[in-house]
Design a protein around this motif. Structure first.
Motif, short mmCIF file in Angstrom:
data_model
loop_
_atom_site.label_atom_id
_atom_site.label_comp_id
_atom_site.label_asym_id
_atom_site.label_seq_id
_atom_site.Cartn_x
_atom_site.Cartn_y
_atom_site.Cartn_z
N GLY A 18 0.81 -1.22 0.00
CA GLY A 18 0.00 0.00 0.00
C GLY A 18 0.84 1.26 0.00
O GLY A 18 0.49 2.25 -0.67
N LEU A 76 -0.14 3.45 -3.05
CA LEU A 76 -0.92 4.63 -2.66
C LEU A 76 -0.06 5.89 -2.62
O LEU A 76 -0.57 6.99 -2.81
CB LEU A 76 -1.59 4.39 -1.31
CG LEU A 76 -2.57 3.21 -1.26
CD1 LEU A 76 -3.18 3.06 0.13
CD2 LEU A 76 -3.66 3.37 -2.31
N SER A 92 -8.35 5.71 3.97
CA SER A 92 -7.52 4.85 4.80
C SER A 92 -8.24 4.50 6.10
O SER A 92 -8.26 3.35 6.54
CB SER A 92 -6.19 5.54 5.10
OG SER A 92 -5.38 4.74 5.94
N PHE A 134 -3.25 -2.99 3.74
CA PHE A 134 -3.21 -2.15 2.54
C PHE A 134 -3.95 -0.84 2.79
O PHE A 134 -3.48 0.24 2.41
CB PHE A 134 -3.84 -2.91 1.37
CG PHE A 134 -3.79 -2.16 0.07
CD1 PHE A 134 -2.67 -2.25 -0.76
CD2 PHE A 134 -4.85 -1.36 -0.35
CE1 PHE A 134 -2.60 -1.56 -1.96
CE2 PHE A 134 -4.80 -0.66 -1.53
CZ PHE A 134 -3.67 -0.76 -2.35
N GLY A 189 -2.78 4.17 3.53
CA GLY A 189 -3.22 5.44 2.95
C GLY A 189 -2.80 6.65 3.76
O GLY A 189 -2.46 7.70 3.19
#
Length: 422
Positions: free
Chosen positions: A85, A89, A105, A134, A138
């Motif tokens: 991630g 991201l 997130s 994952f 964020g």
């Protein structure tokens, strides 16, 4: 009618006019405090969620009838999801904006807590933790960039310190509260509690977090970002820093991952609720990071970092005692040493990298969380064959051994450079 190019120029000029009429927020602005409070709350929940399963590993062993190494996958799979991630991201955040990833997130981290208590299979729980990992990425993928875009430099340092302190505080509270609730009621109740608190925090962040005013989307192709990563992976000095991040986190996480199992064995035989209170030692991370920054201004970054590494190892070795009070002291010392060394290692990344500093910071985070994953599952065979004493001797020696490795590698590089110049 404007041509396409003229339309683009008009939009660009309008954006420039907007920026010229305003400036990044400072401590005097209400939006500074909205940003700081929102990110502190978000960070608190994200890191509480990440480490919530650590005190529950013995519970999973009993309830799902799995081994210690399989139980630890609930932690390491979360980190694998987080690492993926962070890379994906991070790229998208540079192109699509910051606030949407921060909010998503939080939302994506809440949903697995509602689903995990419903499963009676450990494989499903692990998959949900992978997905949750994952989603967790964020926030760290966007938060620091958002702070430095929206807040002026002097005030950004203060906002960053509060954000990092919330990381440590969230990790500590997540461990303690989850362990206590799981022991008194059940781990399912603890997860539902996290989902409820996360929903409240998501609503607060959704209402408070200001939209980006100074975000400029990256026009670089993904290929350029990849080239930035490759550039850093060819830099021996940076590789040593990344390696230190792995070793520090591997030693620190390894202690905390297997500590609950150790406390449930002879001669302690402690219940999970009592074991959870030991995680309060983690709160010294709130002190360790700013203390390290302050001391490095007087003594120098490298000296304070070495002191932090040695302090970490000392604290780890102290936990070999059979006295609960001495063990608690050892854990506190280890936490202080770890956060001192980690914060300065992270700071040295920007100093060492000459280009693509954002990519260098992302790679350090990846290395840092690889250390978490290794400290969770890779050490299971050491625990199985050598138990606590063997594990602690290894984890205490690893940072010291790496210090010697860095010393000789740096010395060899200097000698090679001098010979090349002759």
């Amino acid at each position: 009618m404007y041509s396409t190019d003229e339309q683009r120029m008009t939009k660009k000029e309008a954006m420039n006019d907007k920026w010229s009429d305003s400036s990044p927020y400072s401590l005097k602005d209400i939006y500074f405090w909205k940003i700081t409070a929102s990110l502190a709350l978000a960070s608190f929940f994200i890191f509480a969620s990440m480490y919530a399963v650590q005190p529950l590993l013995p519970v999973f062993v009993e309830e799902f009838e799995v081994s210690v190494s399989v139980s630890s996958l609930s932690m390491s799979f979360t980190i694998i999801g987080l690492i993926v991630g962070l890379i994906m991201l991070g790229f998208l955040s540079d192109r699509m904006g910051r606030t949407k990833f921060i909010k998503l997130s939080l939302l994506g981290s809440i949903i697995p807590f509602l689903l995990m208590p419903l499963t009676d299979g450990f494989i499903v729980l692990i998959v949900l933790r992978l997905i949750q990992g994952f989603a967790l990425a964020g926030l760290p993928a966007a938060a620091l960039a958002y702070i430095h875009e929206e807040i002026e430099p002097k005030s950004a340092a203060f906002a960053t310190a509060l954000y990092i302190s919330s990381n440590a505080l969230g990790g500590m509270v997540g461990r303690v509260i989850t362990g206590v609730i799981a022991d008194v009621v059940s781990w399912q109740t603890a997860f539902y509690g996290l989902a409820i608190s996360g929903t409240i925090i998501w609503l607060l962040v959704h209402l408070m977090l200001p939209r980006s005013s100074f975000f400029q989307p990256s026009n670089l192709r993904f290929k350029k970002d990849i080239e930035g990563f490759v550039f850093h992976l060819k830099n021996p000095a940076l590789l040593l820093v990344f390696g230190l991040g792995i070793i520090l986190q591997m030693s620190f996480t390894g202690v905390w991952t297997y500590f609950p199992f150790h406390m449930q064995e002879e001669p302690f035989l402690l219940p999970l609720q009592t074991i959870s209170y030991f995680f309060f030692a983690y709160g010294l991370g709130v002190v360790g990071s700013p203390l390290a920054g302050w001391l490095s201004g007087f003594i120098g970054l490298k000296k304070v970092r070495v002191a932090g590494i040695l302090t970490l190892s000392l604290g780890v070795f102290i936990t070999l005692s059979n006295s609960l009070i001495i063990i608690m002291v050892g854990l506190c010392i280890a936490c202080l040493g770890f956060f001192t060394a980690h914060s300065l290692t992270a700071s040295s990344v920007s100093e060492t990298a000459t280009h693509h500093k954002g990519s260098a910071s992302s790679l350090y985070l990846v290395a840092y969380y690889i250390g978490v994953s290794l400290g969770s599952s890779a050490l299971a065979p050491i625990w199985h064959y050598f138990h606590w004493n063997g594990l602690i001797i290894l984890l205490g020696l690893l940072p010291i051994a790496y210090l010697f490795f860095v010393h000789f590698a740096t010395k060899f590089k200097k000698n090679k450079h001098l010979r090349g110049g002759e």
